[in-house]
Design an enzyme around this catalytic site. Structure first.
Site, PDB file in Angstrom:
ATOM      1  N   ASP A   1       1.804  -7.040  -4.549  1.00  0.00           N
ATOM      2  CA  ASP A   1       0.657  -6.771  -3.693  1.00  0.00           C
ATOM      3  C   ASP A   1       0.701  -7.869  -2.643  1.00  0.00           C
ATOM      4  O   ASP A   1       0.606  -9.049  -2.969  1.00  0.00           O
ATOM      5  CB  ASP A   1      -0.643  -6.832  -4.491  1.00  0.00           C
ATOM      6  N   SER A   2       0.856  -7.516  -1.377  1.00  0.00           N
ATOM      7  CA  SER A   2       1.212  -8.543  -0.396  1.00  0.00           C
ATOM      8  C   SER A   2       0.140  -9.607  -0.231  1.00  0.00           C
ATOM      9  O   SER A   2       0.422 -10.691   0.281  1.00  0.00           O
ATOM     10  CB  SER A   2       1.555  -7.911   0.954  1.00  0.00           C
TER      11      SER A   2
ATOM     12  N   THR B   1      -3.104 -21.997  18.990  1.00  0.00           N
ATOM     13  CA  THR B   1      -4.411 -21.577  19.474  1.00  0.00           C
ATOM     14  C   THR B   1      -5.010 -20.464  18.622  1.00  0.00           C
ATOM     15  O   THR B   1      -4.286 -19.636  18.060  1.00  0.00           O
ATOM     16  CB  THR B   1      -4.328 -21.108  20.930  1.00  0.00           C
ATOM     17  N   GLN B   2      -6.339 -20.445  18.583  1.00  0.00           N
ATOM     18  CA  GLN B   2      -7.050 -19.353  17.926  1.00  0.00           C
ATOM     19  C   GLN B   2      -7.049 -18.082  18.785  1.00  0.00           C
ATOM     20  O   GLN B   2      -7.370 -17.004  18.280  1.00  0.00           O
ATOM     21  CB  GLN B   2      -8.492 -19.758  17.636  1.00  0.00           C
ATOM     22  N   CYS B   3      -6.696 -18.211  20.059  1.00  0.00           N
ATOM     23  CA  CYS B   3      -6.710 -17.061  20.956  1.00  0.00           C
ATOM     24  C   CYS B   3      -5.574 -16.104  20.616  1.00  0.00           C
ATOM     25  O   CYS B   3      -4.496 -16.516  20.200  1.00  0.00           O
ATOM     26  CB  CYS B   3      -6.584 -17.513  22.410  1.00  0.00           C
TER      27      CYS B   3
ATOM     28  N   THR C   1       0.813  -1.217   0.000  1.00  0.00           N
ATOM     29  CA  THR C   1       0.000   0.000   0.000  1.00  0.00           C
ATOM     30  C   THR C   1       0.844   1.263   0.000  1.00  0.00           C
ATOM     31  O   THR C   1       0.492   2.260  -0.641  1.00  0.00           O
ATOM     32  CB  THR C   1      -0.934   0.010   1.233  1.00  0.00           C
TER      33      THR C   1
ATOM     34  N   THR D   1       1.079  -4.482   4.168  1.00  0.00           N
ATOM     35  CA  THR D   1       0.758  -4.812   5.561  1.00  0.00           C
ATOM     36  C   THR D   1       0.064  -6.160   5.718  1.00  0.00           C
ATOM     37  O   THR D   1       0.183  -6.796   6.762  1.00  0.00           O
ATOM     38  CB  THR D   1      -0.133  -3.722   6.186  1.00  0.00           C
ATOM     39  N   ASP D   2      -0.669  -6.617   4.696  1.00  0.00           N
ATOM     40  CA  ASP D   2      -1.476  -7.830   4.870  1.00  0.00           C
ATOM     41  C   ASP D   2      -0.648  -9.040   5.258  1.00  0.00           C
ATOM     42  O   ASP D   2      -1.076  -9.859   6.075  1.00  0.00           O
ATOM     43  CB  ASP D   2      -2.266  -8.136   3.593  1.00  0.00           C
TER      44      ASP D   2
END
Length: 331
Positions: free
Chosen positions: A52-53, A266-268, A13, A84-85
């Site tokens: 484009d990341s 973990t998803q946390c 970006t 940034t992605d």
């Protein structure tokens, strides 16, 4: 003492321009940057193919690393401008490829393109350059919105905030205000370059998020992908799968028995995996799934790719995944 710095523009970006289809990467970033910023003594190069990341692949990690290594002896520090992605994926991968790093490698970018009103690009670039001139920093970092974060601990946490990055499981390495303040006790010790840039196989690693009611057939299909060598599962809480679905556990066990390394994170946002904390997690211990401590998803993906690409297998791979490398997880 003046420090000789190299800025590597990979796309993202920060250097995009408007088109009929939205923002797209644009060349000649140096020329546009010079209209905003005096750059005496700063060398700028840009990749032949700007990224484009969102389209980043593991082979791009190796390409960026080769650019840095080819110029390593000529500069005191490096700034990598990146979208940034997937910046946290690249920062993690670079930290593994550039082990023993003895100079700063600072990744940054922008949420708003350089040529747009209210762009955060100039602040991020100038602060990253200041960080890259600090000889005591000898690791791969992300510098964004005045925060200095260990690259393999960082995550993008906001789609629209200018403070887009944080490190939920690790303190910031530093912060830029009127002065730049570093947490010296957090920095990695001085290293000796032990760089290894492998050829990555994009088929080698897959990731699968567990969700309520996930069918075993989806796990089976993922484990059956051609060329797959490693699977990352994003489990609940402290590393818990739905063990009341025996077909799913059996599918994971079959994958382990077929030689596929399965890493559990973990998803946390905060906290580590502890597979023996609950009976559900203990089922993964029993079948040989590897606990991923508090690795970020980005670091887990890059680390598994890197270890597989550098020939780690079996117990060596398990040991490599469970041991901290370059400060990527808690002890």
């Amino acid at each position: 003492m003046n420090r000789k710095l190299l800025l590597v523009y990979t796309g993202g970006t920060i250097g995009m321009v408007s088109s009929g289809k939205g923002y797209v990467p644009s060349p000649d970033f140096r020329g546009r940057l010079q209209r905003h910023l005096d750059l005496p003594g700063l060398d700028v190069i840009e990749l032949d193919r700007l990224i484009d990341s969102a389209n980043l692949t593991p082979s791009d990690w190796a390409g960026i690393a080769r650019v840095l290594v080819s110029h390593w002896g000529s500069y005191d520090g490096f700034v990598v401008l990146h979208g940034t992605d997937t910046m946290a994926y690249t920062a993690s991968a670079l930290s593994y490829m550039l082990r023993g790093c003895d100079k700063p490698v600072i990744l940054t970018g922008a949420q708003i393109p350089l040529d747009q009103e209210r762009s955060d690009a100039l602040d991020n670039v100038t602060t990253a350059l200041a960080m890259a001139a600090i000889p005591q920093l000898q690791e791969v970092c992300i510098c964004f919105r005045n925060r200095l974060l260990r690259g393999n601990r960082a995550r993008k946490i906001s789609t629209n905030g200018l403070d887009a990055f944080d490190s939920p499981n690790a303190p910031w390495l530093g912060e830029a205000g009127i002065d730049i303040r570093l947490r010296d006790e957090m920095r990695l010790p001085s290293g000796h370059p032990d760089f290894l840039i492998p050829e990555f196989d994009t088929r080698a690693v897959a990731a699968l998020t567990l969700y309520p009611g996930i069918p075993a057939a989806l796990v089976q299909a993922t484990l059956g992908l051609p060329g797959l060598q490693g699977l990352i599962i994003h489990s609940y809480g402290a590393g818990n799968p739905p063990d009341a679905n025996p077909a799913l556990i059996q599918a994971l066990e079959h994958g382990v028995n077929q030689g596929i390394s399965i890493l559990n994170i973990t998803q946390c946002l905060q906290g580590p995996v502890s597979q023996n904390a609950y009976a559900t997690g203990a089922a993964l211990d029993r079948i040989g799934v590897i606990p991923g401590s508090d690795l970020t998803p980005e670091a887990a993906f890059a680390k598994l790719h890197y270890l597989l690409a550098t020939g780690h297998k079996g117990q060596a791979l398990r040991h490599g995944l469970m041991q901290p490398l370059c400060g990527d997880s808690g002890d």
